[in-house]
Design a protein around this motif. Structure first.
Motif, PDB file in Angstrom:
ATOM      1  N   ALA A 182      35.632  80.540   1.126  1.00 42.15           N
ATOM      2  CA  ALA A 182      35.048  79.798   2.218  1.00 42.15           C
ATOM      3  C   ALA A 182      35.819  79.978   3.543  1.00 42.15           C
ATOM      4  O   ALA A 182      36.521  79.199   4.179  1.00 42.15           O
ATOM      5  CB  ALA A 182      35.261  78.431   2.096  1.00 42.15           C
ATOM      6  N   GLY A 183      36.211  81.372   3.666  1.00 43.89           N
ATOM      7  CA  GLY A 183      36.874  81.852   5.034  1.00 43.89           C
ATOM      8  C   GLY A 183      35.729  82.350   6.082  1.00 43.89           C
ATOM      9  O   GLY A 183      34.625  81.467   6.043  1.00 43.89           O
ATOM     10  N   THR A 225      15.487  77.541   3.185  1.00 46.24           N
ATOM     11  CA  THR A 225      15.703  75.961   3.036  1.00 46.24           C
ATOM     12  C   THR A 225      16.033  75.264   1.810  1.00 46.24           C
ATOM     13  O   THR A 225      16.136  74.437   1.423  1.00 46.24           O
ATOM     14  CB  THR A 225      14.012  75.394   3.420  1.00 46.24           C
ATOM     15  N   GLY A 226      16.414  76.676   1.018  1.00 41.00           N
ATOM     16  CA  GLY A 226      16.556  76.092  -0.539  1.00 41.00           C
ATOM     17  C   GLY A 226      18.048  75.856  -0.586  1.00 41.00           C
ATOM     18  O   GLY A 226      18.711  75.636   0.475  1.00 41.00           O
ATOM     19  N   PRO A 227      18.741  75.601  -1.876  1.00 47.03           N
ATOM     20  CA  PRO A 227      20.138  75.125  -1.832  1.00 47.03           C
ATOM     21  C   PRO A 227      21.050  76.363  -1.312  1.00 47.03           C
ATOM     22  O   PRO A 227      20.969  77.546  -1.531  1.00 47.03           O
ATOM     23  CB  PRO A 227      20.181  74.943  -3.623  1.00 47.03           C
ATOM     24  N   VAL A 228      22.247  75.919  -0.668  1.00 43.44           N
ATOM     25  CA  VAL A 228      23.251  76.691  -0.318  1.00 43.44           C
ATOM     26  C   VAL A 228      24.416  76.024  -0.912  1.00 43.44           C
ATOM     27  O   VAL A 228      24.918  74.901  -0.614  1.00 43.44           O
ATOM     28  CB  VAL A 228      23.330  76.870   1.338  1.00 43.44           C
ATOM     29  N   THR A 229      25.282  76.997  -1.800  1.00 44.77           N
ATOM     30  CA  THR A 229      26.546  76.237  -2.066  1.00 44.77           C
ATOM     31  C   THR A 229      27.551  77.299  -1.684  1.00 44.77           C
ATOM     32  O   THR A 229      27.665  78.555  -1.693  1.00 44.77           O
ATOM     33  CB  THR A 229      26.556  76.315  -3.813  1.00 44.77           C
ATOM     34  N   LEU A 230      28.569  76.712  -1.031  1.00 42.07           N
ATOM     35  CA  LEU A 230      29.982  77.353  -0.791  1.00 42.07           C
ATOM     36  C   LEU A 230      31.074  76.871  -1.451  1.00 42.07           C
ATOM     37  O   LEU A 230      31.317  75.438  -1.433  1.00 42.07           O
ATOM     38  CB  LEU A 230      29.772  77.030   0.886  1.00 42.07           C
ATOM     39  N   ILE A 231      31.702  77.987  -2.062  1.00 46.82           N
ATOM     40  CA  ILE A 231      32.834  77.400  -2.757  1.00 46.82           C
ATOM     41  C   ILE A 231      34.135  78.234  -2.422  1.00 46.82           C
ATOM     42  O   ILE A 231      34.172  79.315  -1.975  1.00 46.82           O
ATOM     43  CB  ILE A 231      32.665  78.169  -4.395  1.00 46.82           C
ATOM     44  N   GLY A 232      35.121  77.202  -2.135  1.00 45.75           N
ATOM     45  CA  GLY A 232      36.404  77.392  -1.520  1.00 45.75           C
ATOM     46  C   GLY A 232      37.625  77.016  -2.360  1.00 45.75           C
ATOM     47  O   GLY A 232      37.404  75.769  -2.966  1.00 45.75           O
ATOM     48  N   GLU A 233      38.738  77.838  -2.496  1.00 42.67           N
ATOM     49  CA  GLU A 233      39.842  77.573  -3.513  1.00 42.67           C
ATOM     50  C   GLU A 233      40.765  76.525  -2.541  1.00 42.67           C
ATOM     51  O   GLU A 233      41.282  75.658  -3.413  1.00 42.67           O
ATOM     52  CB  GLU A 233      40.669  78.456  -3.726  1.00 42.67           C
ATOM     53  N   GLU A 234      40.666  76.357  -1.191  1.00 47.49           N
ATOM     54  CA  GLU A 234      41.581  75.344  -0.285  1.00 47.49           C
ATOM     55  C   GLU A 234      40.877  74.140  -0.338  1.00 47.49           C
ATOM     56  O   GLU A 234      39.428  74.163  -0.316  1.00 47.49           O
ATOM     57  CB  GLU A 234      41.898  76.059   0.664  1.00 47.49           C
ATOM     58  N   LYS A 235      41.365  72.855  -0.313  1.00 44.88           N
ATOM     59  CA  LYS A 235      40.782  71.865  -0.028  1.00 44.88           C
ATOM     60  C   LYS A 235      40.142  71.567   1.512  1.00 44.88           C
ATOM     61  O   LYS A 235      39.693  70.492   1.568  1.00 44.88           O
ATOM     62  CB  LYS A 235      41.599  70.585  -0.629  1.00 44.88           C
ATOM     63  N   SER A 239      37.837  74.424  -5.299  1.00 45.25           N
ATOM     64  CA  SER A 239      37.345  74.849  -6.834  1.00 45.25           C
ATOM     65  C   SER A 239      37.562  76.318  -6.743  1.00 45.25           C
ATOM     66  O   SER A 239      37.717  77.184  -5.978  1.00 45.25           O
ATOM     67  CB  SER A 239      35.950  74.495  -6.554  1.00 45.25           C
ATOM     68  N   VAL A 240      37.745  76.879  -8.110  1.00 42.40           N
ATOM     69  CA  VAL A 240      38.263  78.203  -8.455  1.00 42.40           C
ATOM     70  C   VAL A 240      36.969  78.825  -9.333  1.00 42.40           C
ATOM     71  O   VAL A 240      36.486  77.948 -10.340  1.00 42.40           O
ATOM     72  CB  VAL A 240      39.378  78.479  -9.285  1.00 42.40           C
ATOM     73  N   LEU A 272      33.034  77.772 -13.175  1.00 43.09           N
ATOM     74  CA  LEU A 272      34.317  77.132 -12.530  1.00 43.09           C
ATOM     75  C   LEU A 272      35.351  76.967 -13.364  1.00 43.09           C
ATOM     76  O   LEU A 272      35.039  76.711 -14.536  1.00 43.09           O
ATOM     77  CB  LEU A 272      33.877  76.084 -11.405  1.00 43.09           C
ATOM     78  N   GLY A 273      36.480  76.715 -12.824  1.00 41.67           N
ATOM     79  CA  GLY A 273      37.735  76.376 -13.551  1.00 41.67           C
ATOM     80  C   GLY A 273      37.538  75.003 -14.239  1.00 41.67           C
ATOM     81  O   GLY A 273      38.033  74.933 -15.412  1.00 41.67           O
ATOM     82  N   ASP A 274      36.568  74.122 -13.742  1.00 40.63           N
ATOM     83  CA  ASP A 274      36.429  72.786 -14.569  1.00 40.63           C
ATOM     84  C   ASP A 274      35.378  72.807 -15.499  1.00 40.63           C
ATOM     85  O   ASP A 274      35.110  71.972 -16.207  1.00 40.63           O
ATOM     86  CB  ASP A 274      36.197  71.765 -13.375  1.00 40.63           C
TER      87      ASP A 274
END
Length: 414
Positions: free
Chosen positions: A11-12, A28-38, A80-81, A94-96
């Protein structure tokens, strides 16, 4: 198939720009952005400058905030990692333990600071700059009267040194190479930058290695290969960055000085793309030379380009590399790849600085660099167009400050 969606890891700058571009370009479909920082995605250039010297409590400069991400219907998973990529099932773990499936995946994992390694030395107290949290930690050490040692004479090290001087510290900068700014910057510019830092009070130790770093309650003692010692309160290392390729390598993607991508920024898996500091790519303006760039605008441009490629654009990535740095009141800019030039023409702008034009053997402009007042930006931008168009330019026109570069565009009907 759209239910799998587009997934972006990182997420930089590149990742955030890609998320926005996917929506702008009609996905228009789903977009997921995953970043390690909160934190929401934020700009990194201010970390070595304003964040260290501002009188006010520093804060991040958002690329895009949580509200805008929500408006764009981007599922932002902060803090999230990603631990694994399962290419066979087109999914991430993911880590969880959460599993996310993707139609197309973008790796915008960036880079991490290269760590100093000295056998027998305690290096846990050394500081590195990559995140906002790193910047805040460094800022707390930049107190008037403190002695700061900066290891590394690249852009980051020099910017931190300038910020430390502005905060009232004394600074010693240690560089193993024979000069500062050895990557992509002409020698004369490097010497001008060094002279300005010396004038400000920075002490340079060039062409020397580090034998050991000893740490005690009184501070640090750096033993150099020339037999001298640097006694300081804080050690900040800026010795380069390593592309973050662990996820890509783990799932079997090709690695070559970063994640290896095509001219469309596609990896060896047609459903996975990469952008920014983490990838190497062939550049069409330089004969397909494979390069990797650690630069703000490259991350920005590649993020948007990768998003379009994820949506099946066939356009090749051909943006001219651009780097910049502020050194006190001086502005330093480089457009193109200086090391691809065979001949250099200097244009002296007097009090406004100098420009350096780098030509190929056949007279094409392949790069330009400059240092001085902010006014050099206009000429660098014109040089960018000349490089894009692969224009052959007369050396006498480039050397003469009375010849307006804009006029060269008109001569080429650009």
């Amino acid at each position: 198939m759209a239910e799998f969606g587009m997934v972006i890891v990182g997420a930089g700058e590149a990742g955030a720009r890609a998320a926005v571009e996917l929506r702008t370009h009609g996905w228009t479909g789903p977009v997921t952005l995953i970043g390690e920082e909160k934190r929401a995605p934020y700009e990194r250039p201010p970390l070595s400058k304003d964040c260290l010297v501002t009188e006010e409590e520093p804060s991040t400069v958002d690329i895009i905030n949580h509200r805008k991400l929500a408006q764009l219907d981007v599922n932002f998973l902060s803090g999230s990692v990603v631990t694994e990529i399962d290419r066979n099932n087109q999914s991430l773990i993911l880590g969880d333990g959460q599993q996310i499936r993707y139609e197309r995946l973008l790796l915008a994992t960036g880079s991490r600071p290269r760590r100093l390694s000295i056998e027998g030395s305690d290096l846990l107290s050394l500081l590195y700059l990559r995140t906002f949290a790193d910047a805040i930690k460094i800022r707390t050490q930049l107190e008037p009267g403190k002695h700061v040692a900066v290891i590394g004479g690249g852009f980051i090290g020099l910017e931190v040194a300038a910020s430390a001087i502005k905060r009232g510290c004394s600074v010693t900068l240690v560089e193993a190479g024979p000069r500062i700014l050895t990557r992509g910057v002409p020698e004369e510019i490097a010497y001008m930058v060094e002279a300005r830092h010396s004038e400000a009070g920075v002490v340079f130790k060039l062409g020397v290695g580090i034998k050991s770093i000893e740490t005690s309650d009184e501070g640090h003692v750096i033993a150099l290969s020339d037999g001298t010692f640097v006694h300081c309160d804080t050690v900040i290392a800026g010795i380069g960055a390593i592309p973050e390729t662990s996820l890509a390598a783990q799932c079997g993607l090709e690695i070559e000085n970063g994640i290896r991508v095509s001219e469309k920024l596609a990896t060896s898996d047609p459903n996975i793309f990469a952008a920014g500091d983490c990838c190497s790519f062939p550049h069409p303006l330089y004969g397909g030379k494979r390069i990797r760039l650690e630069a703000w605008r490259n991350a920005q441009d590649q993020g948007t380009h990768a998003a379009r490629s994820m949506l099946d654009s066939i356009e090749s990535y051909a943006a001219v590399p651009w780097f910049w740095s502020d050194q006190y009141e001086q502005n330093l800019q480089v457009i193109g790849l200086v090391d691809c030039g065979e001949k250099t023409i200097i244009r002296d702008l007097g009090k406004n600085g100098k420009l350096f034009f780098h030509l190929s053997t056949d007279g094409r402009l392949v790069a330009a660099s400059g240092i001085g007042a902010a006014s050099i930006t206009k000429d660098i931008r014109i040089a960018e167009i000349l490089i894009e168009k692969q224009v052959k330019v007369e050396s006498s026109d480039l050397e003469n400050p009375k010849v307006k570069l804009k006029g060269l565009l008109r001569l080429q009907n650009i």
